[in-house]
Design a protein around this motif. Structure first.
Motif, PDB file in Angstrom:
ATOM      1  N   SER A  30       0.824  -1.210   0.000  1.00 51.43           N
ATOM      2  CA  SER A  30       0.000   0.000   0.000  1.00 51.43           C
ATOM      3  C   SER A  30       0.856   1.258   0.000  1.00 51.43           C
ATOM      4  O   SER A  30       0.332   2.365  -0.119  1.00 51.43           O
ATOM      5  N   PHE A  31       2.166   1.068   0.145  1.00 50.88           N
ATOM      6  CA  PHE A  31       3.087   2.197   0.157  1.00 50.88           C
ATOM      7  C   PHE A  31       3.812   2.314  -1.171  1.00 50.88           C
ATOM      8  O   PHE A  31       4.146   1.314  -1.794  1.00 50.88           O
ATOM      9  N   TYR A  32       4.092   3.542  -1.551  1.00 50.38           N
ATOM     10  CA  TYR A  32       4.872   3.787  -2.765  1.00 50.38           C
ATOM     11  C   TYR A  32       6.355   3.615  -2.469  1.00 50.38           C
ATOM     12  O   TYR A  32       7.117   3.100  -3.282  1.00 50.38           O
ATOM     13  N   ARG A  33       6.734   4.052  -1.280  1.00 53.15           N
ATOM     14  CA  ARG A  33       8.158   4.046  -0.938  1.00 53.15           C
ATOM     15  C   ARG A  33       8.298   3.898   0.577  1.00 53.15           C
ATOM     16  O   ARG A  33       7.478   4.431   1.341  1.00 53.15           O
ATOM     17  N   MET A  34       9.340   3.199   0.989  1.00 50.28           N
ATOM     18  CA  MET A  34       9.676   3.096   2.406  1.00 50.28           C
ATOM     19  C   MET A  34      11.166   3.390   2.564  1.00 50.28           C
ATOM     20  O   MET A  34      11.942   3.207   1.617  1.00 50.28           O
ATOM     21  N   GLY A  35      11.527   3.839   3.747  1.00 45.39           N
ATOM     22  CA  GLY A  35      12.939   4.157   3.931  1.00 45.39           C
ATOM     23  C   GLY A  35      13.331   4.226   5.387  1.00 45.39           C
ATOM     24  O   GLY A  35      12.488   4.201   6.293  1.00 45.39           O
ATOM     25  N   TRP A  36      14.640   4.291   5.588  1.00 46.98           N
ATOM     26  CA  TRP A  36      15.208   4.466   6.911  1.00 46.98           C
ATOM     27  C   TRP A  36      15.923   5.818   6.973  1.00 46.98           C
ATOM     28  O   TRP A  36      16.709   6.152   6.073  1.00 46.98           O
ATOM     29  N   TYR A  37      15.635   6.558   8.012  1.00 51.97           N
ATOM     30  CA  TYR A  37      16.294   7.812   8.313  1.00 51.97           C
ATOM     31  C   TYR A  37      17.040   7.656   9.638  1.00 51.97           C
ATOM     32  O   TYR A  37      16.740   6.764  10.424  1.00 51.97           O
ATOM     33  N   ARG A  38      17.980   8.555   9.867  1.00 51.25           N
ATOM     34  CA  ARG A  38      18.603   8.588  11.183  1.00 51.25           C
ATOM     35  C   ARG A  38      18.863  10.032  11.579  1.00 51.25           C
ATOM     36  O   ARG A  38      19.008  10.912  10.722  1.00 51.25           O
ATOM     37  N   GLN A  39      18.912  10.237  12.887  1.00 43.71           N
ATOM     38  CA  GLN A  39      19.176  11.565  13.412  1.00 43.71           C
ATOM     39  C   GLN A  39      20.110  11.448  14.601  1.00 43.71           C
ATOM     40  O   GLN A  39      19.774  10.820  15.612  1.00 43.71           O
ATOM     41  N   ALA A  40      21.282  12.030  14.441  1.00 49.18           N
ATOM     42  CA  ALA A  40      22.260  12.064  15.525  1.00 49.18           C
ATOM     43  C   ALA A  40      22.056  13.355  16.321  1.00 49.18           C
ATOM     44  O   ALA A  40      21.505  14.325  15.802  1.00 49.18           O
ATOM     45  N   PRO A  41      22.500  13.377  17.582  1.00 52.47           N
ATOM     46  CA  PRO A  41      22.334  14.580  18.403  1.00 52.47           C
ATOM     47  C   PRO A  41      22.938  15.812  17.725  1.00 52.47           C
ATOM     48  O   PRO A  41      24.072  15.772  17.246  1.00 52.47           O
TER      49      PRO A  41
END
Length: 116
Positions: A30-41
């Motif tokens: 049902s999704f067009y795109r999926m991904g992983w993000y990250r956020q460092a301090p």
């Protein structure tokens, strides 16, 4: 309401591996795109790996050759296999999904800490 639930984070030594999981509350098709993000301090959230339903993958240069994004449609789950982890990979990792109506969904995040 779509829910994305990440798991698999933790503390690992440099050179080690972790596999993150992102379980979706509905079919990943049902999704067009999926991904992983990250956020460092102190840093902005960045896209590190993407998967377009249809099979196309993309990676930021800093993780190419070390991280692999994949899916299991039978489990409605997105994965991120992380090998050869470095201290600079330490961050909170988030799963993201975009559906056909351009709705954006986020998980709550899972912390990855790479330290000796």
């Amino acid at each position: 309401q779509v829910q994305l639930v990440e798991s698999g984070g933790g503390l690992v030594q440099p050179g080690g591996s972790l596999r993150l999981s992102c379980a979706a509350s509905r079919s990943i098709f049902s999704f067009y795109r999926m991904g992983w993000y990250r956020q460092a301090p102190g840093k902005q959230r960045e896209l590190i790996a993407g998967f377009t339903i249809g099979g196309t993958t993309d990676y930021v240069d800093s993780v190419k050759g070390r991280f692999t994004i994949s899916t299991d449609s039978t489990k409605n789950t997105l994965y991120l296999q992380m090998n050869s982890l470095k201290i600079e990979d330490t961050a909170n990792y988030y799963c993201n999904a975009i559906d056909q109506l351009n709705g954006h969904y986020w998980g709550q995040g899972t912390q990855v800490t790479v330290s000796s």
